[in-house]
Design a protein around this motif. Structure first.
Motif, mmCIF file in Angstrom:
data_model
loop_
_atom_site.group_PDB
_atom_site.id
_atom_site.type_symbol
_atom_site.label_atom_id
_atom_site.label_comp_id
_atom_site.label_asym_id
_atom_site.label_seq_id
_atom_site.Cartn_x
_atom_site.Cartn_y
_atom_site.Cartn_z
ATOM 1 N N MET A 497 0.849 -1.195 0.000
ATOM 2 C CA MET A 497 0.000 0.000 0.000
ATOM 3 C C MET A 497 0.881 1.240 0.000
ATOM 4 O O MET A 497 1.915 1.276 0.668
ATOM 5 N N ASN A 500 -1.862 7.869 -0.799
ATOM 6 C CA ASN A 500 -2.676 8.374 -1.903
ATOM 7 C C ASN A 500 -3.168 9.780 -1.567
ATOM 8 O O ASN A 500 -3.862 9.983 -0.573
ATOM 9 N N SER A 506 -8.841 4.465 -4.842
ATOM 10 C CA SER A 506 -8.456 3.667 -3.681
ATOM 11 C C SER A 506 -8.552 2.174 -4.004
ATOM 12 O O SER A 506 -9.516 1.725 -4.628
ATOM 13 N N ALA A 532 -3.711 3.642 -1.301
ATOM 14 C CA ALA A 532 -4.505 3.580 -0.072
ATOM 15 C C ALA A 532 -5.659 4.571 -0.146
ATOM 16 O O ALA A 532 -5.736 5.407 -1.061
ATOM 17 N N ASP A 533 -6.539 4.478 0.813
ATOM 18 C CA ASP A 533 -7.625 5.454 0.890
ATOM 19 C C ASP A 533 -7.036 6.815 1.230
ATOM 20 O O ASP A 533 -6.138 6.914 2.071
ATOM 21 N N VAL A 536 -6.278 7.858 4.796
ATOM 22 C CA VAL A 536 -5.254 7.159 5.567
ATOM 23 C C VAL A 536 -3.920 7.859 5.358
ATOM 24 O O VAL A 536 -3.411 7.917 4.241
ATOM 25 N N VAL A 539 0.420 4.295 6.048
ATOM 26 C CA VAL A 539 0.076 2.994 5.502
ATOM 27 C C VAL A 539 0.963 1.942 6.145
ATOM 28 O O VAL A 539 2.031 2.263 6.664
ATOM 29 N N GLU A 544 1.103 -6.419 1.681
ATOM 30 C CA GLU A 544 -0.139 -7.167 1.791
ATOM 31 C C GLU A 544 0.148 -8.601 1.363
ATOM 32 O O GLU A 544 1.108 -8.875 0.689
#
Length: 571
Positions: A497, A500, A506, A532-533, A536, A539, A544
């Protein structure tokens, strides 16, 4: 996303190459010694070099940061101390005069090793290799930062023997990782408590990869052997190393855990084997477990347990140990050698040789006298008598031991080698290989050391190199869609991630470690950066896990990196 230069301490962006980070106030100059890469050096446009973590005879291990995803990594630079000269300000590494060829060949071995490990990681129990590239006339391998602490430190903090069941549970991922290496023809050769890290979830992971030259005495590199854990065959270049070499080291690590002390170093045992049985050190151990460790720590490779899965199964099962014991070869103690034996043997051989020569001379004289006496008489009386023709002895084809062709370059070292072409016929087939370079021989039939008549046929399987696959364009795909697309092409996705600012959707792919349309090796690890959103700000610092199970995630399922993985020494 363009690669940016960031501070290796606070991971904040640096606009200019300043000597001091304006965000955390840490100095970026004078941190690393002369001859190494300065702190803040950017490699491959995406990795920022931090402080030196360790140095061995093969190279330097740096702490580092991946600039795009802003997560911590370790960077191994190939820099052999015995072959490399001082580097200049341009960071270009130069070999010492006269060492150019060896420097180049060992550099290729380094690159091949890490490329091979990259293809089998992320895998359970192994530190993942994320990237391998050439720069500054050398090779760099970028690895994940698994966190945790060395098993050596863990054992210091937990004095006394470890329960066998707990040791099995902790080391199981390492056993599985080493078995995965062996399946593709790799041998670690450096398994010891210093190269095993214990994560926060209590599971272990193996680190410390190196070429055969670093882990074998007398190879030309400044060797790195581990007393008590390196196998006997590693102390001589004349001895062959294989899967049983790592098996010895794993048995030694297990011995250290359940006994509370390390085995006697193999070099000392070869002179006088005084290593006590595990049950002698720790009477609470079951008899079968002590026997298994005895089988695993035998000095002669042919007499010890041969594979890692066999060792782990025996450590975990008394019933299997009983079956294994019936198939084990009896152990033979190394004979003590008297220094005068060689001289005495040489004198005896000389005496026998002189006697044989004297007998041969006397025999020739006797034959000559007999022929001289009877030949004229036979010639006068048997002029019309046909000579008797002696019966010709049966002719048998000479048999030779088949040479070991595995690992040789077929075109350069076999096909055009007169000594081979005159003695054997070769039947060659080609096969893709992720671990053997193109043109090198993967396997042979008959095997090396078997008897074969002169002119016999040897079947060789020659590598075509890794199968190449076109990298698909997954930019804009969702994480799930990108993973499925890459896996369908035979590639291994590893997702990270990234921050962003609202410029990207996202959960969708922003960029990848390989450009779309380029050719990549089948089975390669492709780093996929997921936006990422925007809400956020921080991260996760670890990847992941859509494509492979990984033991770095904590038991609470938070996805956060272990606390140790975010620490950074500043002393």
């Amino acid at each position: 996303m363009d690669a940016k230069r960031i501070c290796p301490y606070c991971m904040q962006e640096l606009d200019t190459p300043e000597p001091v980070c304006p965000h955390c106030g840490r100095s970026l100059t004078g941190r690393n010694p002369s001859g190494s890469l300065p702190v803040g050096t950017v490699l491959a446009g995406r990795y920022t070099v931090g402080e030196i973590q360790s140095i061995d005879g093969e190279g330097i291990l740096y702490r580092g940061v991946e600039n795009k995803g802003r997560f911590r990594v370790t960077v191994k630079e190939y820099m052999p101390l015995t072959l490399a000269a001082e580097r200049g300000r341009d960071c270009h590494l130069r070999p010492k005069p006269g060492s150019e060829v060896l420097f180049k060949t060992t550099r290729m071995d380094f690159a091949d090793l890490y490329h091979a490990i990259q293809r089998i990681t992320p895998a359970n129990g192994l530190e993942a290799v994320l990237d391998v590239f050439e720069e500054n006339n050398t090779v760099y391998a970028v690895m994940e930062n698994p966190g945790g602490r060395p098993l050596q430190k863990w054992l210091e903090d937990h004095p006394g023997p470890v329960e066998p069941a707990a040791a099995c549970a902790m080391l199981q991922p390492v056993f599985e990782g080493v078995a995965a290496m062996h399946e593709v023809g790799l041998v670690h050769r450096g398994i010891c408590p210093a190269n095993i890290r214990v994560l926060d979830n209590g599971r272990a992971r193996l680190t410390g990869y190196a070429t055969v030259g670093l882990r074998t005495a007398g190879s030309g590199l400044h060797e790195q052997l581990y007393e008590g854990f390196s196998a006997p065959e590693q102390y001589s270049t004349a001895e062959f190393e294989g899967r049983y070499t790592d098996e010895y080291s794993l048995a030694a690590v297990f011995y250290r855990m359940v006994c509370g002390l390390s085995p006697v170093p193999a070099a000392q045992r070869l002179v006088s084997d005084s290593n006590p049985k595990a049950r002698t050190v720790n009477p609470a151990l079951p008899v079968y477990l002590s026997d298994v460790l005895q089988y695993g720590l035998r000095l002669k490779p042919v007499e010890r347990i041969q594979t890692v899965p066999q060792l782990f199964k025996a450590l975990s099962s008394q019933e299997y140990t009983q079956e294994l014991a019936r198939t084990m070869k009896p152990e033979t103690a190394p004979a003590a050698k008297d220094p005068g034996d060689d001289t005495h043997l040489l004198s005896l051989r000389n005496l026998l040789a002189a006697i044989l020569i004297l007998l041969a001379v006397l025999t020739l004289l006797a034959v000559w006298g007999f022929v001289s006496t009877h030949l004229p008489e036979q010639g006068a009386s048997s002029v019309t008598t046909p000579e008797s023709v002696p019966e010709e002895p049966s002719i048998t084809e000479p048999a030779n031991l088949v040479p070991d062709f595995v690992g040789l370059d077929y075109d350069a070292q076999v096909r055009n080698n007169r000594s081979y072409v005159g003695d054997y016929l070769f039947y060659v087939t080609l096969e893709y290989s992720d671990t053997v370079a193109e043109g090198k021989i993967i396997r042979q039939e008959p095997a090396a050391g078997e008897l074969l008549e002169e002119g016999g046929t040897i079947s060789l399987v020659v590598s075509k190199g890794p199968e190449m696959i076109e990298m698909p364009n997954v930019i804009g795909f969702t994480q799930e869609g990108a993973v499925k697309e890459l896996e369908s092409r035979g590639l291994v996705p590893s997702c990270f991630m990234v921050v962003n600012d609202g410029s990207y959707a996202s959960g969708c792919v922003v960029s990848c470690s390989a450009e779309a349309g380029t050719s990549v090796e089948a089975g390669s690890v492709i780093v996929v950066y997921i936006a990422a959103d925007p809400s956020v700000e921080n991260v996760p610092a670890t990847p992941e896990q859509p494509a492979a199970s990984d033991n770095t995630a904590p038991a609470d399922g938070s996805g956060e990196a272990p606390a140790d993985s975010m620490e950074y020494d500043t002393d």
